[in-house]
Write an enzyme that holds these catalytic residues in place. Sequence first.
Site, PDB file in Angstrom:
ATOM      1  N   CYS A   2       0.856  -1.188   0.000  1.00 47.80           N
ATOM      2  CA  CYS A   2       0.000   0.000   0.000  1.00 47.80           C
ATOM      3  C   CYS A   2       0.895   1.242   0.000  1.00 47.80           C
ATOM      4  O   CYS A   2       1.989   1.232   0.546  1.00 47.80           O
ATOM      5  CB  CYS A   2      -0.944   0.098   1.184  1.00 47.80           C
ATOM      6  SG  CYS A   2      -2.099  -1.259   1.327  1.00 47.80           S
ATOM      7  N   TRP A  76      -2.893  -2.730  -1.540  1.00 47.13           N
ATOM      8  CA  TRP A  76      -2.613  -4.169  -1.667  1.00 47.13           C
ATOM      9  C   TRP A  76      -3.520  -4.816  -0.616  1.00 47.13           C
ATOM     10  O   TRP A  76      -3.289  -4.677   0.576  1.00 47.13           O
ATOM     11  CB  TRP A  76      -1.151  -4.450  -1.371  1.00 47.13           C
ATOM     12  CG  TRP A  76      -0.741  -5.870  -1.608  1.00 47.13           C
ATOM     13  CD1 TRP A  76      -0.285  -6.414  -2.772  1.00 47.13           C
ATOM     14  CD2 TRP A  76      -0.736  -6.953  -0.639  1.00 47.13           C
ATOM     15  NE1 TRP A  76      -0.001  -7.752  -2.598  1.00 47.13           N
ATOM     16  CE2 TRP A  76      -0.271  -8.109  -1.307  1.00 47.13           C
ATOM     17  CE3 TRP A  76      -1.084  -7.053   0.704  1.00 47.13           C
ATOM     18  CZ2 TRP A  76      -0.137  -9.331  -0.670  1.00 47.13           C
ATOM     19  CZ3 TRP A  76      -0.954  -8.285   1.337  1.00 47.13           C
ATOM     20  CH2 TRP A  76      -0.481  -9.399   0.644  1.00 47.13           C
ATOM     21  N   ASN A 102      -2.195   2.406   5.816  1.00 45.85           N
ATOM     22  CA  ASN A 102      -1.319   1.277   5.499  1.00 45.85           C
ATOM     23  C   ASN A 102      -1.166   0.452   6.760  1.00 45.85           C
ATOM     24  O   ASN A 102      -1.011   1.039   7.838  1.00 45.85           O
ATOM     25  CB  ASN A 102       0.087   1.752   5.125  1.00 45.85           C
ATOM     26  CG  ASN A 102       0.163   2.281   3.728  1.00 45.85           C
ATOM     27  OD1 ASN A 102      -0.830   2.325   3.025  1.00 45.85           O
ATOM     28  ND2 ASN A 102       1.348   2.722   3.348  1.00 45.85           N
ATOM     29  N   GLY A 103      -1.165  -0.857   6.634  1.00 43.23           N
ATOM     30  CA  GLY A 103      -0.961  -1.706   7.807  1.00 43.23           C
ATOM     31  C   GLY A 103      -2.202  -2.527   8.103  1.00 43.23           C
ATOM     32  O   GLY A 103      -3.105  -2.642   7.267  1.00 43.23           O
ATOM     33  N   GLU A 484      17.394 -18.246  -5.530  1.00 41.57           N
ATOM     34  CA  GLU A 484      17.037 -16.927  -6.043  1.00 41.57           C
ATOM     35  C   GLU A 484      16.600 -17.006  -7.517  1.00 41.57           C
ATOM     36  O   GLU A 484      15.619 -16.376  -7.916  1.00 41.57           O
ATOM     37  CB  GLU A 484      18.235 -15.968  -5.884  1.00 41.57           C
ATOM     38  CG  GLU A 484      18.017 -14.564  -6.407  1.00 41.57           C
ATOM     39  CD  GLU A 484      16.846 -13.822  -5.749  1.00 41.57           C
ATOM     40  OE1 GLU A 484      16.254 -14.344  -4.793  1.00 41.57           O
ATOM     41  OE2 GLU A 484      16.513 -12.730  -6.234  1.00 41.57           O
ATOM     42  N   LYS A 607       5.918  -4.557  -3.348  1.00 42.80           N
ATOM     43  CA  LYS A 607       7.353  -4.403  -3.143  1.00 42.80           C
ATOM     44  C   LYS A 607       7.766  -4.528  -1.680  1.00 42.80           C
ATOM     45  O   LYS A 607       8.764  -5.146  -1.361  1.00 42.80           O
ATOM     46  CB  LYS A 607       7.764  -3.023  -3.684  1.00 42.80           C
ATOM     47  CG  LYS A 607       9.254  -2.742  -3.614  1.00 42.80           C
ATOM     48  CD  LYS A 607      10.002  -3.600  -4.596  1.00 42.80           C
ATOM     49  CE  LYS A 607      11.497  -3.380  -4.537  1.00 42.80           C
ATOM     50  NZ  LYS A 607      12.210  -4.475  -5.222  1.00 42.80           N
TER      51      LYS A 607
HETATM   52  C1  AGP Z   1      11.988 -10.662  -4.314  1.00 44.22           C
HETATM   53  O1  AGP Z   1      12.040 -10.408  -5.658  1.00 44.22           O
HETATM   54  C2  AGP Z   1      10.806 -10.160  -3.609  1.00 44.22           C
HETATM   55  N1  AGP Z   1      10.496  -8.837  -3.920  1.00 44.22           N
HETATM   56  C3  AGP Z   1      10.752 -10.488  -2.119  1.00 44.22           C
HETATM   57  O2  AGP Z   1      11.076 -11.832  -1.931  1.00 44.22           O
HETATM   58  C4  AGP Z   1      11.617  -9.636  -1.164  1.00 44.22           C
HETATM   59  O3  AGP Z   1      12.975  -9.948  -1.311  1.00 44.22           O
HETATM   60  C5  AGP Z   1      11.140  -9.898   0.269  1.00 44.22           C
HETATM   61  O4  AGP Z   1       9.794  -9.511   0.388  1.00 44.22           O
HETATM   62  C6  AGP Z   1      11.969  -9.180   1.304  1.00 44.22           C
HETATM   63  O5  AGP Z   1      11.908  -7.797   1.158  1.00 44.22           O
HETATM   64  P1  AGP Z   1      12.938  -6.853   1.871  1.00 44.22           P
HETATM   65  O6  AGP Z   1      14.286  -7.180   1.350  1.00 44.22           O
HETATM   66  O7  AGP Z   1      12.485  -5.467   1.507  1.00 44.22           O
HETATM   67  O8  AGP Z   1      12.829  -7.105   3.346  1.00 44.22           O
END
Ligand code: AGP
Length: 612
Positions: A2, A76, A102-103, A484, A607
Amino acid sequence: MCGIIGYVGQEQAAPILLQGLFRMEYRGYDSAGVAVWSQEKGLQVEKTKGRIQVLSDLLHGGDDMEGTMGIGHTRWATHGEPSDINAHPHVSESGNIALVHNGIIENYMEIKEFLLHQGIHFSSDTDSEVVAQLLEYYYDKSHDMLDAVSRVIHRIQGSYGFGIICSDYPGSLIAARKDSPLILGYGDGFHFLASDVTAMIQYTRDIAYMDDGEIAVITANSIQVYNNMLEPVKKEHQHVVWDVSAAEKGGYPHFMFKEIMEQPEAFRKAVFPRIRDGRVMLEDLKLTTWQIRDFNKIDIIACGSSYHVGMVGKYNLERLLRRPVEVFLASEFRYCDPLVDKKTLVIVISQSGETLDTMAAMREAKRLGGRTLAIVNVMGSSIAREADDVLYTWAGPEIAVATTKAYSTQLAVLDLLGLYLADVLGTVEPEEYDAIVKEAHTIPEKMEAILAKTADIQYFASQYFNHDSVFFIGRNLDYAMGLEGSLKLKEISYIHSEAYASGELKHGTISLIEKGTLVVALGTYEPLFDKAMSNVVEVKARGAEVLALTTDNFREKMEKIADSVISVPCTHQIFQPSLGVVPLQLFAYYVALHRGCDIDKPRNLAKSVTVE
Ligand code: AGP
């Protein structure tokens, strides 16, 4: 997860809010809305299911809303499906108060029950509307908005960033936060509120981070922040070092592709300033030599790709430090009664610095007495501010949901940290230390060499994009890197994919290999290359099609058995995954492109994951 924006100033607010929402769309993109207030028209709210573009079209780019103050939100969904009704802003029953959130409000059911008993009607299924209604309930009693917000935040449990407009307070936005980022933006005759710097970077780089429990009253000419006792707080300002171009595609078709291509430079920025006269210098660390020598183990905590960095780190750090290194998924760590004490160094890895699971796990580790060190990309983020030590990755803003340059720089910084600690502990031979430092300087050029051959990877993607199940196999560092590669592929192309330690295949998973199954076989870890070859033979014997990734010196050997081969330059073992991951990112990218997927905004994802 969000995105929130708020603006108050001299310009028309709606176009500015929409622009900010477009920049934050990667935080969540199932519905969006804005609320704008003007003297003549009062509170105007428009919200809709779908992307920001849908909202923007509805409002003719913002022209349909009049007023120089407003709030906006891109969602989201957590509580309540994505729909027009569940989209934010939520408006109180009288129509006097609009709120974006948000939250997650954990006790919203109990509060909703209470408000229903008071005869209040609800129009959505969300936890956020409960807050808008509760706010009005308290406001009706005191007719003091600050007091009402304060009562609300003492009553609710959970995480929140709020942006609030009340029609009785012309020209004032109100904000409050706990465990969800909110940033104040300062300008001449205007001010911003946002969950992400990118939303306001075009207008100001002068910002302040709100802290948990704080409430801010924002007008065009002032921002006053209060703590949870409603005492005034003076905020420290920060200057954002990057500019708006860093948050734009700059001619690239997707943010993900741009960010893949930025990796050599990102590596340089993360690593080179930290090596001087052949020594790793981590002046940002407050850890003393005595403290480092006192640690008897290292725990690494993270989620998703950051966790995968930790998996690579386990192999590299154990080898360099001869200390046990355990890697934990943050969401598991906090509930597993972890064995942490003051002799534990807890390394927390997070691009956003706001991932709730990671933050909660870090707090638990701190509570148990562990010393926390965070590797974070976003300056001033919650994890960066709460950790005992922080090493920034300096990768610049990462917009694509699928991380690439953040992964690479996290890995680079973790490797540097390992080398630094090994030097203090005396567990690395001087010759090896020098060889690693020397090799670090070659990595960006080697990455550039890989990126110069994207056409090869594009070709392989065109051959394999139709597979519906893929296995990534490898041993040791290749296994960690495969995790990965597999996540990248599944998150953006929606192909089912698994990463396995090659040796584990024969214990069950090999039953899934049949004629035509695609196996991405990773053979870049030199000490185990022959075993990697044997595993390729095994899966080939069962009909698999094999796309192999190896180093240039083993290419010829691999070509004898694999169907297709990608090779990367050789480097010191600890950096091999930094090179190997690049073609895996590109492979995922091109496969998703062939499948017509929305690469920068994959379905169901966001994200920054600020809910548990
Ligand atoms: C990876 O492509 C994802 N966006 C996701 O796994 C991400 O790495 C994970 O949510 C952790 O996020 P952060 O590094 O912001 O804590």
